[in-house]
Design an enzyme around this catalytic site. Structure first.
Site, PDB file in Angstrom:
ATOM      1  N   VAL A  16       4.210  12.418   6.564  1.00 31.76           N
ATOM      2  CA  VAL A  16       3.321  13.484   7.037  1.00 31.76           C
ATOM      3  C   VAL A  16       3.001  13.301   8.520  1.00 31.76           C
ATOM      4  O   VAL A  16       3.082  14.241   9.314  1.00 31.76           O
ATOM      5  CB  VAL A  16       2.026  13.503   6.191  1.00 31.76           C
ATOM      6  CG1 VAL A  16       0.951  14.353   6.842  1.00 31.76           C
ATOM      7  CG2 VAL A  16       2.327  14.011   4.786  1.00 31.76           C
ATOM      8  N   ASP A  34       0.209   3.294  14.066  1.00 29.92           N
ATOM      9  CA  ASP A  34       0.533   2.823  12.717  1.00 29.92           C
ATOM     10  C   ASP A  34       0.361   1.316  12.683  1.00 29.92           C
ATOM     11  O   ASP A  34       0.630   0.630  13.679  1.00 29.92           O
ATOM     12  CB  ASP A  34       1.980   3.196  12.346  1.00 29.92           C
ATOM     13  CG  ASP A  34       2.187   3.253  10.840  1.00 29.92           C
ATOM     14  OD1 ASP A  34       2.447   4.349  10.314  1.00 29.92           O
ATOM     15  OD2 ASP A  34       2.081   2.187  10.176  1.00 29.92           O
ATOM     16  N   ARG A  39       7.726   0.099  11.899  1.00 28.41           N
ATOM     17  CA  ARG A  39       7.770   1.562  12.023  1.00 28.41           C
ATOM     18  C   ARG A  39       7.616   1.970  13.496  1.00 28.41           C
ATOM     19  O   ARG A  39       8.336   2.824  13.999  1.00 28.41           O
ATOM     20  CB  ARG A  39       6.644   2.161  11.152  1.00 28.41           C
ATOM     21  CG  ARG A  39       6.561   3.671  11.162  1.00 28.41           C
ATOM     22  CD  ARG A  39       7.701   4.329  10.412  1.00 28.41           C
ATOM     23  NE  ARG A  39       7.513   5.767  10.267  1.00 28.41           N
ATOM     24  CZ  ARG A  39       8.514   6.629  10.209  1.00 28.41           C
ATOM     25  NH1 ARG A  39       9.764   6.228  10.236  1.00 28.41           N
ATOM     26  NH2 ARG A  39       8.272   7.919  10.068  1.00 28.41           N
ATOM     27  N   THR A 110      -2.560   7.950   0.049  1.00 26.37           N
ATOM     28  CA  THR A 110      -3.663   7.966  -0.923  1.00 26.37           C
ATOM     29  C   THR A 110      -3.064   7.688  -2.308  1.00 26.37           C
ATOM     30  O   THR A 110      -2.858   8.609  -3.099  1.00 26.37           O
ATOM     31  CB  THR A 110      -4.414   9.321  -0.902  1.00 26.37           C
ATOM     32  OG1 THR A 110      -3.460  10.383  -0.793  1.00 26.37           O
ATOM     33  CG2 THR A 110      -5.384   9.409   0.242  1.00 26.37           C
ATOM     34  N   THR A 145      -4.114  13.677   1.036  1.00 30.16           N
ATOM     35  CA  THR A 145      -4.530  14.415  -0.158  1.00 30.16           C
ATOM     36  C   THR A 145      -5.591  13.616  -0.905  1.00 30.16           C
ATOM     37  O   THR A 145      -5.388  12.431  -1.203  1.00 30.16           O
ATOM     38  CB  THR A 145      -3.311  14.645  -1.080  1.00 30.16           C
ATOM     39  OG1 THR A 145      -2.276  15.237  -0.309  1.00 30.16           O
ATOM     40  CG2 THR A 145      -3.682  15.547  -2.248  1.00 30.16           C
ATOM     41  N   CYS A 285       3.139  12.550  -4.675  1.00 32.13           N
ATOM     42  CA  CYS A 285       2.248  13.710  -4.562  1.00 32.13           C
ATOM     43  C   CYS A 285       1.965  14.278  -5.944  1.00 32.13           C
ATOM     44  O   CYS A 285       0.907  14.033  -6.508  1.00 32.13           O
ATOM     45  CB  CYS A 285       2.870  14.764  -3.661  1.00 32.13           C
ATOM     46  SG  CYS A 285       2.837  14.267  -1.939  1.00 32.13           S
ATOM     47  N   ARG A 356       9.609   6.196  -3.511  1.00 31.90           N
ATOM     48  CA  ARG A 356       8.281   5.854  -4.028  1.00 31.90           C
ATOM     49  C   ARG A 356       7.990   6.583  -5.334  1.00 31.90           C
ATOM     50  O   ARG A 356       8.186   7.781  -5.441  1.00 31.90           O
ATOM     51  CB  ARG A 356       7.201   6.204  -2.984  1.00 31.90           C
ATOM     52  CG  ARG A 356       7.273   5.273  -1.784  1.00 31.90           C
ATOM     53  CD  ARG A 356       6.391   5.749  -0.692  1.00 31.90           C
ATOM     54  NE  ARG A 356       6.736   7.102  -0.278  1.00 31.90           N
ATOM     55  CZ  ARG A 356       6.008   7.817   0.560  1.00 31.90           C
ATOM     56  NH1 ARG A 356       4.894   7.328   1.044  1.00 31.90           N
ATOM     57  NH2 ARG A 356       6.398   9.019   0.899  1.00 31.90           N
TER      58      ARG A 356
HETATM   59  N1  NAD Z   1       4.988  12.888   1.632  1.00 33.33           N
HETATM   60  C1  NAD Z   1       4.652  14.117   1.344  1.00 33.33           C
HETATM   61  O1  NAD Z   1       5.470  14.908   1.012  1.00 33.33           O
HETATM   62  C2  NAD Z   1       3.237  14.608   1.435  1.00 33.33           C
HETATM   63  C3  NAD Z   1       3.020  15.985   1.443  1.00 33.33           C
HETATM   64  C4  NAD Z   1       1.729  16.450   1.564  1.00 33.33           C
HETATM   65  C5  NAD Z   1       0.676  15.540   1.622  1.00 33.33           C
HETATM   66  N2  NAD Z   1       0.919  14.186   1.568  1.00 33.33           N
HETATM   67  C6  NAD Z   1      -0.213  13.290   1.652  1.00 33.33           C
HETATM   68  O2  NAD Z   1      -0.255  12.794   2.989  1.00 33.33           O
HETATM   69  C7  NAD Z   1      -0.728  11.436   2.988  1.00 33.33           C
HETATM   70  C8  NAD Z   1       0.282  10.545   3.687  1.00 33.33           C
HETATM   71  O3  NAD Z   1       1.483  10.573   2.942  1.00 33.33           O
HETATM   72  P1  NAD Z   1       2.865  10.072   3.551  1.00 33.33           P
HETATM   73  O4  NAD Z   1       3.916  10.503   2.585  1.00 33.33           O
HETATM   74  O5  NAD Z   1       3.006  10.479   4.963  1.00 33.33           O
HETATM   75  O6  NAD Z   1       2.667   8.486   3.470  1.00 33.33           O
HETATM   76  P2  NAD Z   1       3.624   7.362   4.081  1.00 33.33           P
HETATM   77  O7  NAD Z   1       3.486   6.188   3.206  1.00 33.33           O
HETATM   78  O8  NAD Z   1       4.971   7.941   4.359  1.00 33.33           O
HETATM   79  O9  NAD Z   1       3.006   7.062   5.502  1.00 33.33           O
HETATM   80  C9  NAD Z   1       1.799   6.535   5.703  1.00 33.33           C
HETATM   81  C10 NAD Z   1       1.835   5.702   6.989  1.00 33.33           C
HETATM   82  O10 NAD Z   1       0.512   5.257   7.196  1.00 33.33           O
HETATM   83  C11 NAD Z   1       0.564   3.921   7.641  1.00 33.33           C
HETATM   84  N3  NAD Z   1      -0.726   3.287   7.365  1.00 33.33           N
HETATM   85  C12 NAD Z   1      -1.208   2.848   6.193  1.00 33.33           C
HETATM   86  N4  NAD Z   1      -2.449   2.364   6.348  1.00 33.33           N
HETATM   87  C13 NAD Z   1      -2.750   2.538   7.656  1.00 33.33           C
HETATM   88  C14 NAD Z   1      -3.883   2.216   8.436  1.00 33.33           C
HETATM   89  N5  NAD Z   1      -4.949   1.653   7.902  1.00 33.33           N
HETATM   90  N6  NAD Z   1      -3.847   2.504   9.757  1.00 33.33           N
HETATM   91  C15 NAD Z   1      -2.752   3.068  10.311  1.00 33.33           C
HETATM   92  N7  NAD Z   1      -1.652   3.378   9.623  1.00 33.33           N
HETATM   93  C16 NAD Z   1      -1.648   3.110   8.313  1.00 33.33           C
HETATM   94  C17 NAD Z   1       1.726   3.308   6.903  1.00 33.33           C
HETATM   95  O11 NAD Z   1       2.211   2.160   7.565  1.00 33.33           O
HETATM   96  C18 NAD Z   1       2.715   4.475   6.890  1.00 33.33           C
HETATM   97  O12 NAD Z   1       3.599   4.435   7.984  1.00 33.33           O
HETATM   98  C19 NAD Z   1      -0.993  11.096   1.528  1.00 33.33           C
HETATM   99  O13 NAD Z   1      -2.335  11.377   1.227  1.00 33.33           O
HETATM  100  C20 NAD Z   1      -0.105  12.059   0.779  1.00 33.33           C
HETATM  101  O14 NAD Z   1      -0.592  12.320  -0.502  1.00 33.33           O
HETATM  102  C21 NAD Z   1       2.187  13.710   1.501  1.00 33.33           C
END
Ligand code: NAD
Length: 448
Positions: A16, A34, A39, A110, A145, A285, A356
């Protein structure tokens, strides 16, 4: 040079955060933050292992120095000479680099814990990070989310405690859920209408205008943060429930020896029949978010029957699929113990590298219980990641062309699989099972 009105920091550069950071960086100075140094290293080199942003698009916004603080001439990367000077994306894991921002957008994971309860740790930790650099007038926007109430009841108190500032007096908040679909190159972030919200009506307008300036599909300003939070979580719960219904039909029709895909093809000729497909519901998700809503409902005294029943049903599909294949093998007099089965696909969905919460692993483990030998082939998954996360060997190439397998299960509809000549790999009289309903009917024994 004039300083940009908005200096944006994106916290969490995953599926995201990165596309969003890239998009904002076409108009504003952006620092992507990050905690994962690997990364940051790959992104700083202009490579995105999630494959959400192509290397050339990423490189076109990358700058070599922090765009909040540096001289603009120094900041321009060789690939990006033609764009505005005070824009661009700089990636960092250092708190120092995000001190000058005035908009913080949080896009951290989340997940749920092993009891399927919301695990807000990444949100607490990232709120602590923001709290350390928060200043008067800043706006913190959450995108992760969540269930309704997380932003104001869980995250804001952390921001207040760490910063010593007062919410809605010194600093403000917003919530704007992300709707992207990993692997989908058509519905990219700017092309998906975005729900926005703010902690006061004025902040709602600012948040909405900020997103409107980059999201070409437009925005919908929700009246409150809780409404925006609820809207996102029900989108995923609704999808989960609809798929669960079709999965239930697949189980019923299997007992009746009726092909579910044939039924769906006929039913969807009615204008208001919803065209959902049966399948494995993985990823983090749809398979996770409904638990956020259900657990919160339970905490406040409501047992959510439909949401949890759908979760159970969808989570049972891996076992169901494997036992369907075993039955077909027994019918063809194939000895189960020691049989060789090839699983095509391991990622949680097609044409995407994300493993995942993949439910293909449930198919694998059920086969294992029957004493079957399994090979997994997935050209999109990273074998090291599969080994690290699941302790399983996943092949990126299909070496053997000898007719070696007693059964082949197409679990994920990667485009590479659609033209694969399965006969080359299947023993005479072997079983082909199509979870996704994408293979020609003549070459399969059964489909979900
Ligand atoms: N992947 C999807 O398709 C999607 C779609 C809509 C919403 N979401 C929601 O968006 C959110 C993020 O999802 P994602 O798929 O991008 O996750 P992800 O795991 O791909 O990325 C999260 C990133 O956050 C970093 N991170 C974790 N803790 C951190 C911290 N304390 N400080 C800084 N960086 C930190 C991780 O290293 C990682 O690079 C979630 O709530 C998910 O439910 C995801």
């Amino acid at each position: 040079m004039l300083r940009s009105k908005y200096r944006i920091t994106i916290i969490g550069l995953g599926y995201v955060g990165l596309p969003l950071a890239r998009l904002f960086a076409t108009k504003y100075p952006v620092v992507g933050f990050d905690i994962n140094q690997n990364r940051i290293n790959e992104l700083s080199k202009g490579q995105d292992s999630t494959l959400e942003v192509s290397d050339d698009i990423l490189q076109s916004v990358l700058v070599k120095e922090n765009p909040f603080t540096c001289h603009p001439e120094l900041a321009v990367s060789s690939r990006a000479e033609s764009r505005d000077l005070n824009t661009g994306l700089y990636c960092s894991s250092s708190l120092d680099d995000i001190k000058e921002a005035n908009i913080y957008i949080v896009t951290v994971p989340t997940p749920v814990d092993k009891h399927n309860r919301p695990d807000l740790t990444p949100l607490y930790k990232s709120s602590e990070t923001v709290g350390k650099v928060l200043k008067k007038g800043d706006i913190v926007i959450y995108e992760s989310t969540v269930y309704p109430g997380v932003t104001e009841e869980e995250c804001i108190p952390v921001l207040e405690r760490v910063s010593g500032l007062t919410f809605n007096v010194d600093f403000f908040a917003g919530y704007s859920p992300e709707r992207i679909n990993p692997g989908d190159k058509e519905h990219t972030v700017e092309k998906i209408l975005k729900v926005t919200s703010g902690s006061t009506p004025e902040i709602g307008k600012i948040v909405d205008d900020l997103y409107k300036s980059v999201i070409t599909a437009g925005t919908h300003l929700a009246p409150t943060i809780k409404v925006a939070e609820a809207a996102k979580v029900i989108e995923n719960a609704q999808r989960d429930i609809n798929i669960a219904f079709i999965n239930e039909l697949a189980k019923i029709f299997s007992l009746m020896d009726i092909d579910t895909q044939d039924v769906l093809a006929a039913a969807k000729t009615k204008w208001n029949f919803l065209p959902f497909q049966p399948g494995l519901v993985g990823g983090h998700c749809i398979g996770v978010d409904p638990f956020y809503l259900a657990q919160k409902a339970q905490e406040i005294g409501y047992y959510s029957e439909l949401i949890l029943a759908s979760r159970r049903l969808n989570d049972s599909m891996g076992t169901f699929i494997a036992s369907q294949v075993i039955k077909l093998m027994i019918k063809k007099d194939i000895a189960i113990k020691g049989a060789k089965v090839l699983i095509l696909g391991f990622t949680f969905k097609e044409n995407c590298s994300d493993i995942r919460n993949t439910k293909v692993v449930d198919v694998y483990h059920t086969f294992k219980e029957y004493g079957v030998n399994i090979n997994i082939f997935d050209p999109c998954a990273n074998p090291e990641e599969v080994m690290h996360e699941y302790g399983l060997m996943c092949h990126s190439e299909l070496a053997e062309k000898s007719q070696n397998y007693d059964a082949i299960v197409l679990a994920v509809a990667h485009k590479e699989f659609l033209d694969l000549d399965l006969k080359q790999y299947l023993k005479e009289g072997g079983v082909v099972y199509d979870v996704k309903g994408v293979l020609k009917k003549e070459i399969i024994d059964k489909r979900l």
